[in-house]
Design a protein around this motif. Sequence first.
Motif, PDB file in Angstrom:
ATOM      1  N   GLU A 166       0.857  -1.199   0.000  1.00 51.32           N
ATOM      2  CA  GLU A 166       0.000   0.000   0.000  1.00 51.32           C
ATOM      3  C   GLU A 166       0.892   1.248   0.000  1.00 51.32           C
ATOM      4  O   GLU A 166       1.856   1.324   0.770  1.00 51.32           O
ATOM      5  N   GLY A 167       0.603   2.184  -0.879  1.00 53.53           N
ATOM      6  CA  GLY A 167       1.399   3.414  -0.954  1.00 53.53           C
ATOM      7  C   GLY A 167       2.525   3.321  -1.972  1.00 53.53           C
ATOM      8  O   GLY A 167       3.043   4.331  -2.417  1.00 53.53           O
ATOM      9  N   VAL A 168       2.954   2.084  -2.322  1.00 50.56           N
ATOM     10  CA  VAL A 168       4.016   1.891  -3.319  1.00 50.56           C
ATOM     11  C   VAL A 168       3.419   1.378  -4.625  1.00 50.56           C
ATOM     12  O   VAL A 168       3.632   1.951  -5.695  1.00 50.56           O
ATOM     13  N   HIS A 169       2.627   0.288  -4.519  1.00 52.70           N
ATOM     14  CA  HIS A 169       2.033  -0.327  -5.715  1.00 52.70           C
ATOM     15  C   HIS A 169       0.580   0.067  -5.909  1.00 52.70           C
ATOM     16  O   HIS A 169       0.008  -0.164  -6.960  1.00 52.70           O
ATOM     17  N   PHE A 170      -0.048   0.550  -4.891  1.00 52.34           N
ATOM     18  CA  PHE A 170      -1.448   0.958  -5.030  1.00 52.34           C
ATOM     19  C   PHE A 170      -1.792   1.989  -3.968  1.00 52.34           C
ATOM     20  O   PHE A 170      -1.145   2.060  -2.918  1.00 52.34           O
ATOM     21  N   GLN A 212      -6.709   5.880  -3.113  1.00 54.38           N
ATOM     22  CA  GLN A 212      -7.169   7.087  -3.806  1.00 54.38           C
ATOM     23  C   GLN A 212      -7.491   6.768  -5.269  1.00 54.38           C
ATOM     24  O   GLN A 212      -8.339   7.384  -5.875  1.00 54.38           O
ATOM     25  N   TYR A 213      -6.710   5.828  -5.847  1.00 50.36           N
ATOM     26  CA  TYR A 213      -6.818   5.545  -7.281  1.00 50.36           C
ATOM     27  C   TYR A 213      -7.413   4.182  -7.591  1.00 50.36           C
ATOM     28  O   TYR A 213      -7.633   3.854  -8.749  1.00 50.36           O
ATOM     29  N   MET A 214      -7.574   3.347  -6.569  1.00 47.84           N
ATOM     30  CA  MET A 214      -8.029   1.979  -6.814  1.00 47.84           C
ATOM     31  C   MET A 214      -9.011   1.547  -5.746  1.00 47.84           C
ATOM     32  O   MET A 214      -8.842   1.889  -4.581  1.00 47.84           O
ATOM     33  N   TYR A 232      -7.313  -7.894  -7.744  1.00 50.86           N
ATOM     34  CA  TYR A 232      -7.303  -8.231  -9.178  1.00 50.86           C
ATOM     35  C   TYR A 232      -5.902  -8.015  -9.752  1.00 50.86           C
ATOM     36  O   TYR A 232      -5.329  -8.874 -10.408  1.00 50.86           O
ATOM     37  N   ARG A 233      -5.317  -6.846  -9.456  1.00 50.05           N
ATOM     38  CA  ARG A 233      -3.997  -6.526 -10.018  1.00 50.05           C
ATOM     39  C   ARG A 233      -2.890  -7.374  -9.385  1.00 50.05           C
ATOM     40  O   ARG A 233      -1.901  -7.727 -10.028  1.00 50.05           O
ATOM     41  N   LEU A 234      -3.032  -7.703  -8.104  1.00 48.39           N
ATOM     42  CA  LEU A 234      -2.052  -8.570  -7.449  1.00 48.39           C
ATOM     43  C   LEU A 234      -1.989  -9.914  -8.177  1.00 48.39           C
ATOM     44  O   LEU A 234      -0.904 -10.443  -8.456  1.00 48.39           O
ATOM     45  N   ILE A 252       6.119  -6.937 -19.038  1.00 51.13           N
ATOM     46  CA  ILE A 252       6.470  -5.534 -18.794  1.00 51.13           C
ATOM     47  C   ILE A 252       5.905  -5.082 -17.454  1.00 51.13           C
ATOM     48  O   ILE A 252       4.740  -4.721 -17.346  1.00 51.13           O
ATOM     49  N   SER A 253       6.756  -5.157 -16.419  1.00 49.59           N
ATOM     50  CA  SER A 253       6.359  -4.678 -15.094  1.00 49.59           C
ATOM     51  C   SER A 253       7.031  -3.349 -14.768  1.00 49.59           C
ATOM     52  O   SER A 253       6.449  -2.485 -14.132  1.00 49.59           O
ATOM     53  N   ASP A 254       8.280  -3.176 -15.225  1.00 47.80           N
ATOM     54  CA  ASP A 254       9.035  -1.968 -14.873  1.00 47.80           C
ATOM     55  C   ASP A 254       9.126  -0.942 -16.001  1.00 47.80           C
ATOM     56  O   ASP A 254       9.575   0.176 -15.771  1.00 47.80           O
ATOM     57  N   GLY A 255       8.739  -1.298 -17.217  1.00 45.70           N
ATOM     58  CA  GLY A 255       8.846  -0.387 -18.361  1.00 45.70           C
ATOM     59  C   GLY A 255       9.609  -1.060 -19.490  1.00 45.70           C
ATOM     60  O   GLY A 255      10.513  -1.871 -19.247  1.00 45.70           O
TER      61      GLY A 255
END
Length: 325
Positions: A54-58, A61-63, A70-72, A216-219
């Motif tokens: 929490e705060g790093v990956h999600f 506020q946005y999810m 779902y995203r995990l 593609i996780s980091d770009g």
Amino acid sequence: MELKNLGEFNFIHSIESDTIYDPNTVVQGIGDDCAVYKVTEGYEQLVSTDTMVEGVHFSFQYMMPYDVGYRLMTANLSDIAAMGGIPRQVVLSVAAPGHIDTRILEEIYRGVKEQCQHYHVNLIGGDTVSIDGPMVWTITIIGEIPQGKAVLRSGAQPGDVVGVTNYIGYAATGLGSLSYNLDGYPMTRIGHQRPEPQIELGITLRELGVHSMNDISDGLSSELNEIAKSSRVSIIIDETLIPLHEETYKLAEALQTNPIDYALLGGEDFQLVFTAPKELSKALENLGSITLIGEVIEGEPVVQSVTKAKEIRLLEAKGYNHFHE
Ligand SMILES: Nc1ncnc2c1ncn2[C@@H]1O[C@H](COP(=O)(O)OP(=O)(O)OP(=O)(O)O)[C@@H](O)[C@H]1O
Ligand SMILES: Cc1ncc(C[n+]2csc(CCOP(=O)(O)O)c2C)c(N)n1
Ligand SMILES: [Mg+2]
Ligand SMILES: [Mg+2]
Ligand SMILES: [Mg+2]
């Protein structure tokens, strides 16, 4: 109700139903010291783990909590897709503060189970602990692959073409529009909140005979550099060929940024990037969701790109880095 009032064991009991979506492979699911599952003869086992903080990956506020689960699952399924594998089992570990409302946890599990059901994956165990801090969610996923067929990062060969699936920079566009509170980005917002892993395409690409693959996780620039380094080859791509969604161009215009950067540095698209023998080009393009963006050549293990202005530049392994200033 708060988690500390429900208690660890009641919580586990509350999530253990509806966790088996492929009963043929499970001997023992949630409820013992270990889970027991069956493996398929002639297949190798794949295992991978990914964490969301929490705060790093999600951010809530946005999810929605459902999206977090779902995203995990998507992030973990995506690593199985990147090998061309078939996902089978997961275990899930959660660290949550005692004051959390259990309805939030239930919603996160609903998101996890939705993806488990869709991909016929079983949730066969996990761990529940308290934390005096943000929530931490970790999934370990087990998959299978026909013996000797895993598509590695190290298989790229000079002469290969480089391809990607669907749109790149899509999730970063959605996250950007959310963090700047801009309206008019409905598609890419879903890309950030509820991305899909490319399981079917991963299997199709493996069966077609691609040489190397990464998700593609980091770009894109980071993932291409990983292939170049593991395979000890040089990669050159044409930036103008990278498939960007119209919302990415729109956001770049609104924020006066370079649209390509969402693809190169954004991450969390969970699309696939691969290299394949040139002879497969036609078959790859016939799949409809593939764009060929470059080629593999002999040389130093670096990635270069041709810009819109026809200049050649070095693409560093930038992208998301957890411990970068
Ligand atoms: N703390 C760790 N201990 C042991 N191995 C690790 C650790 N962290 C990463 N690895 C290993 O390093 C390799 C690269 O991991 P990385 O997490 O970058 O890949 P990924 O899961 O594809 O990317 P991402 O986490 O960005 O989705 C993998 O083999 C992974 O198992
Ligand atoms: C609130 C919020 N802020 C920033 C981001 C962007 N982000 C976080 S981790 C990561 C890379 C993948 O992580 P990992 O390497 O751990 O798989 C990216 C692109 C986000 N998703 N949510
Ligand atoms: Mg990882
Ligand atoms: Mg990966
Ligand atoms: Mg990463």
